[in-house]
Design an enzyme around this catalytic site. Structure first.
Site, PDB file in Angstrom:
ATOM      1  N   ASP A   1       0.876  -1.166   0.000  1.00 14.13           N
ATOM      2  CA  ASP A   1       0.000   0.000   0.000  1.00 14.13           C
ATOM      3  C   ASP A   1       0.915   1.219   0.000  1.00 14.13           C
ATOM      4  O   ASP A   1       2.116   1.113   0.195  1.00 14.13           O
ATOM      5  CB  ASP A   1      -0.970  -0.001   1.181  1.00 14.13           C
ATOM      6  CG  ASP A   1      -0.303   0.280   2.515  1.00 14.13           C
ATOM      7  OD1 ASP A   1       0.917   0.054   2.631  1.00 14.13           O
ATOM      8  OD2 ASP A   1      -0.994   0.726   3.428  1.00 14.13           O
TER       9      ASP A   1
ATOM     10  N   GLU B   1       0.318  19.037   5.693  1.00 10.55           N
ATOM     11  CA  GLU B   1      -0.346  19.486   4.471  1.00 10.55           C
ATOM     12  C   GLU B   1      -0.630  20.985   4.529  1.00 10.55           C
ATOM     13  O   GLU B   1      -0.377  21.720   3.571  1.00 10.55           O
ATOM     14  CB  GLU B   1      -1.658  18.714   4.251  1.00 10.55           C
ATOM     15  CG  GLU B   1      -1.473  17.241   3.976  1.00 10.55           C
ATOM     16  CD  GLU B   1      -1.380  16.365   5.223  1.00 10.55           C
ATOM     17  OE1 GLU B   1      -1.322  16.902   6.367  1.00 10.55           O
ATOM     18  OE2 GLU B   1      -1.360  15.136   5.066  1.00 10.55           O
TER      19      GLU B   1
ATOM     20  N   GLN C   1     -16.085  15.075  10.873  1.00 10.65           N
ATOM     21  CA  GLN C   1     -17.477  15.232  10.433  1.00 10.65           C
ATOM     22  C   GLN C   1     -17.594  16.249   9.301  1.00 10.65           C
ATOM     23  O   GLN C   1     -18.277  16.011   8.312  1.00 10.65           O
ATOM     24  CB  GLN C   1     -18.384  15.656  11.597  1.00 10.65           C
ATOM     25  CG  GLN C   1     -18.583  14.593  12.647  1.00 10.65           C
ATOM     26  CD  GLN C   1     -17.382  14.439  13.577  1.00 10.65           C
ATOM     27  OE1 GLN C   1     -16.607  15.371  13.780  1.00 10.65           O
ATOM     28  NE2 GLN C   1     -17.205  13.251  14.114  1.00 10.65           N
TER      29      GLN C   1
ATOM     30  N   ARG D   1     -14.985  17.582   7.465  1.00 14.99           N
ATOM     31  CA  ARG D   1     -13.946  17.317   6.465  1.00 14.99           C
ATOM     32  C   ARG D   1     -13.457  18.582   5.766  1.00 14.99           C
ATOM     33  O   ARG D   1     -13.055  18.549   4.614  1.00 14.99           O
ATOM     34  CB  ARG D   1     -14.432  16.287   5.455  1.00 14.99           C
ATOM     35  CG  ARG D   1     -14.709  14.954   6.078  1.00 14.99           C
ATOM     36  CD  ARG D   1     -15.209  13.918   5.113  1.00 14.99           C
ATOM     37  NE  ARG D   1     -15.149  14.361   3.734  1.00 14.99           N
ATOM     38  CZ  ARG D   1     -16.048  14.051   2.812  1.00 14.99           C
ATOM     39  NH1 ARG D   1     -17.051  13.297   3.112  1.00 14.99           N
ATOM     40  NH2 ARG D   1     -15.940  14.469   1.577  1.00 14.99           N
TER      41      ARG D   1
END
Length: 191
Positions: free
Chosen positions: A28, A69, A102, A104
């Site tokens: 992955d 990020e 919730q 996002r």
């Protein structure tokens, strides 16, 4: 003994025998071959939006974002668009909207502006709740980034979608060499 030296725990003799028959290794991506810290690499404005306006909103919405990020968005806006830190006096009355699982998305309400950034679906729904709509070109950009293995973050201000921030995963150092070594051993790698 050689497996233990490489921090591999074999649970049975059968597992050791089977390891000799491995021809393909499936991996992955996040955390295995990448650092798990996605970095902002480009800003893609919506039709009719100047990239400088997208950069301004992306930076503003990321100032309180302490994630790798968020920090990378601030750096990208500084390096590519010359945006320096904001005047602290202008942000004294800022109302920061923290990211939650919730919602996002995250952002800031300041000086009459409602700037948000986050997952495409969440920001699109927010824009609709503000009376706006999403240009099909932005949806296509989001799909293209996702299809290429990147992460799209949509940026909006009030009812307007301003564009997309393209985040890419950072590959760990030495991974290419490790994959080359596996190929020399006859093992194919698949991500």
């Amino acid at each position: 003994d050689r497996l233990v030296q490489r921090n591999v725990l074999a649970m049975s003799g059968r597992a050791v025998e089977a390891a000799g028959d491995v021809s393909t290794l499936l991996l992955d991506k996040t955390g295995t071959i990448t650092l798990g810290n996605r970095q902002a690499t480009e800003l893609l404005p919506a039709p009719g939006v100047q990239v400088e306006d997208l950069a301004d909103a992306a930076q503003l919405s990321s100032l309180a974002d302490e994630t790798p990020e968020g920090r990378s968005i601030v750096v990208l806006c500084k390096d590519q668009y010359g945006l320096r830190a904001r005047d602290e006096g202008a942000l004294l009355h800022a109302e920061w909207v923290p990211f939650t699982a919730q919602t996002r998305m995250s952002g800031v309400d300041v000086e009459g502006r409602k700037v948000r950034k986050g997952a495409a679906g969440a920001v699109f729904a927010y824009v609709a709740s503000e009376g706006g709509s999403t240009p099909p070109e932005v949806s296509a950009t989001v799909d293209a980034i996702s299809s290429a293995g990147g992460t799209p973050l949509v940026v909006s201000e009030g009812p307007a979608v301003l564009g997309v921030v393209h985040l890419k995963d950072v590959v760990k150092t030495g991974i290419r060499e490790r994959f080359d070594e596996l190929r020399r051993m006859g093992i194919r790698t698949v991500m």
